[in-house]
Design an enzyme around this catalytic site. Structure first.
Site, PDB file in Angstrom:
ATOM      1  CG  HIS A  72      33.989  13.340  17.367  1.00  0.00           C
ATOM      2  ND1 HIS A  72      33.000  11.175  17.516  1.00  0.00           N
ATOM      3  CD2 HIS A  72      34.391  13.230  18.486  1.00  0.00           C
ATOM      4  CE1 HIS A  72      33.898  11.895  18.847  1.00  0.00           C
ATOM      5  NE2 HIS A  72      34.408  13.000  19.150  1.00  0.00           N
ATOM      6  CE1 TYR A 196      26.358   6.430  15.373  1.00  0.00           C
ATOM      7  CE2 TYR A 196      24.601   5.489  15.827  1.00  0.00           C
ATOM      8  CZ  TYR A 196      25.840   6.664  15.644  1.00  0.00           C
ATOM      9  OH  TYR A 196      24.875   8.332  16.380  1.00  0.00           O
ATOM     10  N   PRO A 288      16.850   6.904  18.414  1.00  0.00           N
ATOM     11  CG  PRO A 288      17.835   6.259  20.405  1.00  0.00           C
ATOM     12  CD  PRO A 288      16.646   5.760  19.608  1.00  0.00           C
ATOM     13  CE  LYS A 292      20.573  13.304  12.191  1.00  0.00           C
ATOM     14  NZ  LYS A 292      21.850  14.524  11.728  1.00  0.00           N
ATOM     15  CE1 TYR A 380      25.478   9.657  13.321  1.00  0.00           C
ATOM     16  CE2 TYR A 380      26.795  11.944  13.352  1.00  0.00           C
ATOM     17  CZ  TYR A 380      26.040  10.506  14.180  1.00  0.00           C
ATOM     18  OH  TYR A 380      26.647  10.255  15.667  1.00  0.00           O
TER      19      TYR A 380
HETATM   20  C1  PHB Z   1      24.653   9.220  23.116  1.00  0.00           C
HETATM   21  O1  PHB Z   1      26.085  10.324  22.734  1.00  0.00           O
HETATM   22  O2  PHB Z   1      24.175   9.302  24.351  1.00  0.00           O
HETATM   23  C2  PHB Z   1      24.116   9.479  21.523  1.00  0.00           C
HETATM   24  C3  PHB Z   1      25.304   8.883  20.715  1.00  0.00           C
HETATM   25  C4  PHB Z   1      24.802   9.213  19.273  1.00  0.00           C
HETATM   26  C5  PHB Z   1      23.581   8.825  18.756  1.00  0.00           C
HETATM   27  C6  PHB Z   1      22.670   8.204  20.400  1.00  0.00           C
HETATM   28  C7  PHB Z   1      22.587   9.105  21.756  1.00  0.00           C
HETATM   29  O3  PHB Z   1      22.991   8.239  17.501  1.00  0.00           O
END
Ligand code: PHB
Ligand code: APR
Length: 385
Positions: A72, A196, A288, A292, A380
């Site tokens: 990505h 997000y 989450p 990280k 990130y």
């Molecule tokens: C996930 O795909 O479970 C996931 C992806 C990004 C995040 C948290 C969880 O920031």
């Protein structure tokens, strides 16, 4: 029985540490409380920083990751339906790879199948300041192994951190007033990149595991249970929180996994107590939001493996002596980033309209400042190991 390093826990941290030590000829044994199937059944995050990908390669378990992982080059932040793309490649020349923690674990398990004792009950650490040893019960039989060092890779609820006298450890914690409800579904992701979203009703995340499997999350209250959330309620709420065209494009289906996780920031200091070293979730928890958790577990054991291998190669304890401070310096930066992203993206009703305006200002600042976006992208995609 004797080994050089006894590792507690066969999550990604313990398995990767064992693998790195194996490759360097350092003898080790992993003790895991659960069965291999149970460990593989846990659904966790799935975004790997370049440093974690490189470590998988160095551990010679990166083949499937490169074949199946999705690279990505950016991610999307959305505020009240307004999208902002963070272009990792343009901003910092790095990317992330979407590849489930379950797959990372599976690849590591396949690399060393007989060095892990699964279903080890009542694991206990002894004499961590002296002649260290670990005991456990295996199929009803009490066993014990002497070792030079113990690596506590047994997660947040493990026995390792709990074995340290309270007076020797300091912990720092923030529990957030919400959780994430996650749903896994065999449908193509709604978007090529992760989204997000900050919506008045709360945070939402569109993530993925592959081109045909998606992972979605919505922010929920601390007392919510999975039973409160039928699939229909989940999809309705998710769509509510997304920008309308995205909402419409979400392909829904029966959930194949549904769970709620509390959000927490936590750090233990130091990470060394005599012959015991902590790594991964045993040492720290991040919310989450910045993906990280797995990446930090990887960077911890990268540093710990280097220190242990250095000791066995030339007898120098410098690496071991420096492990705690070195690892904590990176851990706190990841803690800061995860905390910042959590604050930016979630609904905090207790912060009132002022808090929401602050989030809006932060989002607008990101939208207007390349430097701000660059900082986000740098964190990130991952700070150096
Ligand atoms: C996930 O795909 O479970 C996931 C992806 C990004 C995040 C948290 C969880 O920031
Ligand atoms: N004895 C033996 N094993 C134990 C004990 C115990 N007393 N307690 C816990 N374990 C095992 C757990 O069953 C688990 O398999 O330790 C392992 C710890 O693994 P994880 O919880 O996956 O932690 P870690 O390897 O540090 O990986 C961190 O996991 O929670 C996610 O978001 C986090 O992605 C991050 C990653």
């Amino acid at each position: 029985m004797r080994t050089q390093v006894a590792i507690i826990g066969a999550g990604p941290a313990g398995l990767m540490l064992g693998r790195l030590l194996d490759l360097a000829g350092v003898d080790n044994l992993i003790l895991e409380r659960r069965s291999a199937d149970y460990v593989l059944g846990r659904i966790r995050a799935g975004v790997l920083e370049q440093g974690a990908v490189d470590l998988m390669d160095r551990a010679r378990v990166g083949q499937r990751l490169h074949a199946e992982g999705l690279v990505h080059e950016g991610t999307v932040l959305s505020f009240d339906g307004e999208d902002l793309r963070i272009d990792f490649t343009a901003l910092v020349g790095r990317q992330v790879t979407v590849y489930g923690q379950t797959e990372v674990t599976r690849d590591l398990m396949a690399a060393r199948p007989d060095r892990v004792i699964y279903e080890a009950e009542d694991v206990a650490l002894h004499d961590i300041d002296g002649a260290a040893s670990v005991s456990w019960v295996q199929e009803g039989v009490a066993r014990r192994i002497d070792c030079d060092y113990i690596a506590g890779c047994d997660g947040f609820h493990g026995v390792s951190r709990a074995s340290v006298p309270a007076s020797a450890i300091r912990t720092f914690e923030r529990v957030y007033p919400f959780g994430w409800l996650g749903v896994l579904v065999d449908r193509p992701p709604v978007s090529r990149e992760l989204i997000y979203a900050n919506h008045e009703r709360g945070f939402a995340l569109c993530s993925q595991r592959s081109l045909s499997r998606s992972r979605y999350y919505v922010q929920v209250g601390t007392t919510d249970t999975v039973e409160d959330w039928s699939d229909q309620r989940f999809w309705d709420e998710l769509r509510h929180r997304l920008e309308p065209t995205t909402a419409e494009a979400v392909e829904t289906g029966p959930s194949i996994e549904k769970s709620i996780a509390q959000l927490r920031s936590f750090v233990a200091e130091p990470l060394r107590f005599g012959r015991l070293f902590l790594a991964g979730d045993a040492a720290h928890i991040v919310p989450p939001t910045g993906a990280k958790g797995l990446n930090l577990a990887m960077s911890d054991v990268d540093m710990l493996a280097e220190a242990l291998i250095g000791f066995y190669r030339d007898g120098s304890t410098a690496g071991l002596d420096g492990y705690s401070a070195r690892a904590l310096s990176r851990i706190w930066k990841a803690e800061r980033f995860s905390w910042w992203m959590t604050n930016l993206l979630h609904a905090f009703p207790e912060n009132g309209p002022f808090g929401r305006r602050m989030q809006r200002a932060e989002f607008d600042y990101l939208a207007g400042s390349r430097v701000a976006r660059q900082s986000l992208a740098e964190n990130y995609t991952g700070l150096p190991h």
